[in-house]
Design an enzyme around this catalytic site. Structure first.
Site, short mmCIF file in Angstrom:
data_model
loop_
_atom_site.label_atom_id
_atom_site.label_comp_id
_atom_site.label_asym_id
_atom_site.label_seq_id
_atom_site.Cartn_x
_atom_site.Cartn_y
_atom_site.Cartn_z
N CYS A 1 -6.31 45.44 19.45
CA CYS A 1 -4.87 45.78 19.49
C CYS A 1 -4.25 45.83 18.10
O CYS A 1 -3.18 46.41 17.92
CB CYS A 1 -4.12 44.79 20.37
SG CYS A 1 -4.68 44.85 22.06
N HIS B 1 3.40 45.19 18.95
CA HIS B 1 2.34 45.63 19.86
C HIS B 1 2.84 45.44 21.29
O HIS B 1 3.50 44.46 21.61
CB HIS B 1 1.09 44.78 19.61
CG HIS B 1 0.03 44.99 20.64
ND1 HIS B 1 -0.45 46.24 20.97
CD2 HIS B 1 -0.63 44.10 21.44
CE1 HIS B 1 -1.36 46.11 21.91
NE2 HIS B 1 -1.48 44.83 22.22
N ASN C 1 -0.39 48.55 28.14
CA ASN C 1 -0.98 48.25 26.84
C ASN C 1 -2.05 49.30 26.52
O ASN C 1 -3.11 49.33 27.16
CB ASN C 1 -1.58 46.83 26.90
CG ASN C 1 -2.20 46.39 25.59
OD1 ASN C 1 -2.34 47.17 24.66
ND2 ASN C 1 -2.57 45.12 25.53
O1 UT7 Z 1 -3.23 43.08 23.87
C1 UT7 Z 1 -4.19 42.10 23.74
C2 UT7 Z 1 -3.62 40.82 24.00
N1 UT7 Z 1 -3.44 40.60 25.41
C3 UT7 Z 1 -2.34 40.05 25.81
O2 UT7 Z 1 -1.47 39.83 25.01
C4 UT7 Z 1 -2.21 39.62 27.25
C5 UT7 Z 1 -1.83 38.17 27.28
N2 UT7 Z 1 -1.69 37.61 28.61
C6 UT7 Z 1 -0.74 38.00 29.50
O3 UT7 Z 1 -0.02 38.93 29.27
C7 UT7 Z 1 -0.57 37.17 30.73
O4 UT7 Z 1 -1.28 35.97 30.61
C8 UT7 Z 1 -0.96 37.87 32.07
C9 UT7 Z 1 0.01 38.97 32.38
C10 UT7 Z 1 -2.38 38.42 31.94
C11 UT7 Z 1 -0.92 36.89 33.21
O5 UT7 Z 1 0.39 36.33 33.32
P1 UT7 Z 1 0.57 34.75 33.45
O6 UT7 Z 1 2.00 34.50 33.60
O7 UT7 Z 1 -0.15 34.13 32.29
O8 UT7 Z 1 -0.14 34.46 34.83
P2 UT7 Z 1 -1.37 33.47 35.12
O9 UT7 Z 1 -2.64 34.06 34.62
O10 UT7 Z 1 -0.98 32.12 34.67
O11 UT7 Z 1 -1.39 33.51 36.70
C12 UT7 Z 1 -0.31 32.99 37.49
C13 UT7 Z 1 -0.63 33.24 38.95
C14 UT7 Z 1 -2.04 32.81 39.34
O12 UT7 Z 1 -1.99 32.31 40.64
P3 UT7 Z 1 -1.97 30.72 40.90
O13 UT7 Z 1 -3.21 30.21 40.26
O14 UT7 Z 1 -0.71 30.23 40.23
O15 UT7 Z 1 -1.94 30.62 42.39
C15 UT7 Z 1 -2.81 34.10 39.35
O16 UT7 Z 1 -3.91 34.07 40.21
O17 UT7 Z 1 -0.55 34.63 39.23
C16 UT7 Z 1 -1.77 35.08 39.84
N3 UT7 Z 1 -2.03 36.45 39.39
C17 UT7 Z 1 -1.54 37.51 40.02
N4 UT7 Z 1 -0.76 37.66 41.12
C18 UT7 Z 1 -0.42 38.90 41.48
C19 UT7 Z 1 -2.75 36.85 38.31
N5 UT7 Z 1 -2.73 38.19 38.24
C20 UT7 Z 1 -1.99 38.63 39.30
C21 UT7 Z 1 -1.62 39.89 39.74
N6 UT7 Z 1 -0.83 39.99 40.84
N7 UT7 Z 1 -1.97 41.02 39.10
#
Ligand code: UT7
Length: 349
Positions: free
Chosen positions: A133, A275, A305
């Site tokens: 990125c 980004h 992204n």
């Molecule tokens: O460009 C390169 C760099 N990359 C980035 O900058 C990405 C960085 N990371 C992120 O943007 C975020 O961490 C994500 C968008 C990938 C995830 O968001 P989050 O707020 O960190 O969610 P999480 O991974 O902590 O998940 C929260 C909950 C989980 O459920 P439980 O364990 O709380 O029951 C996940 O299983 O949300 C669930 N979950 C989803 N639910 C619905 C994860 N993905 C999804 C989804 N739809 N697509």
């Protein structure tokens, strides 16, 4: 004799000064494939929903390059043709082509060589740069040095990724985030002092980054095999929470560093071009910089992204909206796999 020495040293000094002229962006362009993959489309493929995706990422839709015979070089070629057209120059005037990408058409030859062939830039040398990125800002900084040292006059820098080629559309944690797209610029010597790419801070941290965001197969460690395919190792793996935390800290820190090195207060900056990974990361960076929302460029909602594509696509959109004028001050910041991150301060010419 002494007079002669003084004269020659003056000429040398003037030449060095001339060589040290900064690099300025003279042209911008972007290419986004027409096909849209919306959150509602993803709801039909995965256990996810529009509300979650928008709340957690700010993304509503992303673009997908559908044609199976088209790859990253195609998107770059479309950008490159527009750049030449807008600048009104022939391809043989380009000295160097740098393509920032982590989804090259193939491991070799480089996508940059394929783009050179598409536009017929027979006088250019060409190479790919992989910093995920952060690829575009690493490439922009690299290209700036070739301009500053006086050896190159016109460099094409394009950031592009066909992310759909490495996304596992059964993995909801990554499938919702990424899209395909490309953006690029032509870089030339600035016409006046004090304009162009004025400063850059670049960082990498493989020790902390190497295990959190990667595609583990397809390279020399795990060449393609039945086993790597069965284990889905040709897709992106991301530890989202870990990357999120690191991205927020690193982007805010590098933005603060570039501002303090250049005595910039948030009011001095016209646009922050971050980004586009997640609207929450963009908001956190802007908040830490104390910069007004109206100055923060965001299109992550429309394109997701696009990895190396995000920042040049934003620049092309600012340019299309006629928001870039002589003296417009921009801070570009990025964070990505590696880890890699960095910031650039530039004044539009
Ligand atoms: O460009 C390169 C760099 N990359 C980035 O900058 C990405 C960085 N990371 C992120 O943007 C975020 O961490 C994500 C968008 C990938 C995830 O968001 P989050 O707020 O960190 O969610 P999480 O991974 O902590 O998940 C929260 C909950 C989980 O459920 P439980 O364990 O709380 O029951 C996940 O299983 O949300 C669930 N979950 C989803 N639910 C619905 C994860 N993905 C999804 C989804 N739809 N697509």
């Amino acid at each position: 004799m002494l007079g002669c020495k003084v004269f020659f040293s003056l000429i040398l000094h003037l030449n060095i000064d001339k060589q040290r002229m900064k690099a300025a962006i003279t042209t911008t362009a972007k290419y986004l494939p027409a096909s849209i993959l919306s959150n509602h489309d993803l709801e039909l493929m995965l256990e996810t929903n529009d509300e979650w995706i928008r709340a957690r990422t700010g993304i509503s839709e992303r673009r997908i390059l559908k044609d199976s015979d088209k790859a990253t070089s195609y998107m770059c070629g479309e950008v490159a043709k527009q750049l030449l057209d807008k600048r009104g120059i022939d391809a043989d005037e380009i000295d160097l082509i740098i393509i920032a990408t982590m989804t090259p058409d193939m491991l070799f030859p480089s996508t940059a060589c394929l783009v050179q062939s598409i536009i017929g830039a027979k006088n250019a040398w060409a190479f790919d740069l992989n910093a995920a990125c952060s690829g575009f800002i690493f490439a922009l900084n690299t290209a700036s040095k070739f301009i500053e040292c006086g050896t190159h006059k016109k460099i094409m820098v394009i950031g592009a990724d066909k992310m759909s080629s490495i996304i596992d559309y059964t993995d909801r944690s990554t499938a919702i985030l990424f899209g395909d797209g490309a953006g690029g610029i032509i870089l030339e010597p600035a016409q006046e002092e004090g304009f162009g790419v004025l400063d850059a801070c670049m960082y990498s941290d493989g020790t902390n980054g190497k295990n959190h965001l990667l595609m583990s197969a397809g390279g020399s460690l795990n060449p393609a095999s039945h086993d790597t395919i069965d284990k889905r190792m040709h897709y992106i793996y991301q530890d989202g929470r870990q990357v999120f935390k690191s991205a927020v800290i690193a982007m805010a820190e590098v933005a603060a560093e570039i501002m303090s090195r250049n005595n910039l207060k948030s009011d001095d900056i016209d646009y922050l071009v971050p980004h586009q990974a997640n609207q929450r990361i963009i908001n956190a960076t802007a908040e830490r910089m104390g910069i007004d929302d109206t100055k923060v460029v965001s299109n992550v909602g429309r394109y997701g992204n696009t990895t190396a594509g995000t920042i040049p696509i934003c620049l092309a959109e600012l340019d299309e909206q006629q928001k870039l004028h002589p003296g417009t001050k921009l801070v570009l910041v990025s964070f990505g796999a590696g880890y890699t991150w960095g910031g650039i301060y530039m004044k539009w010419q």
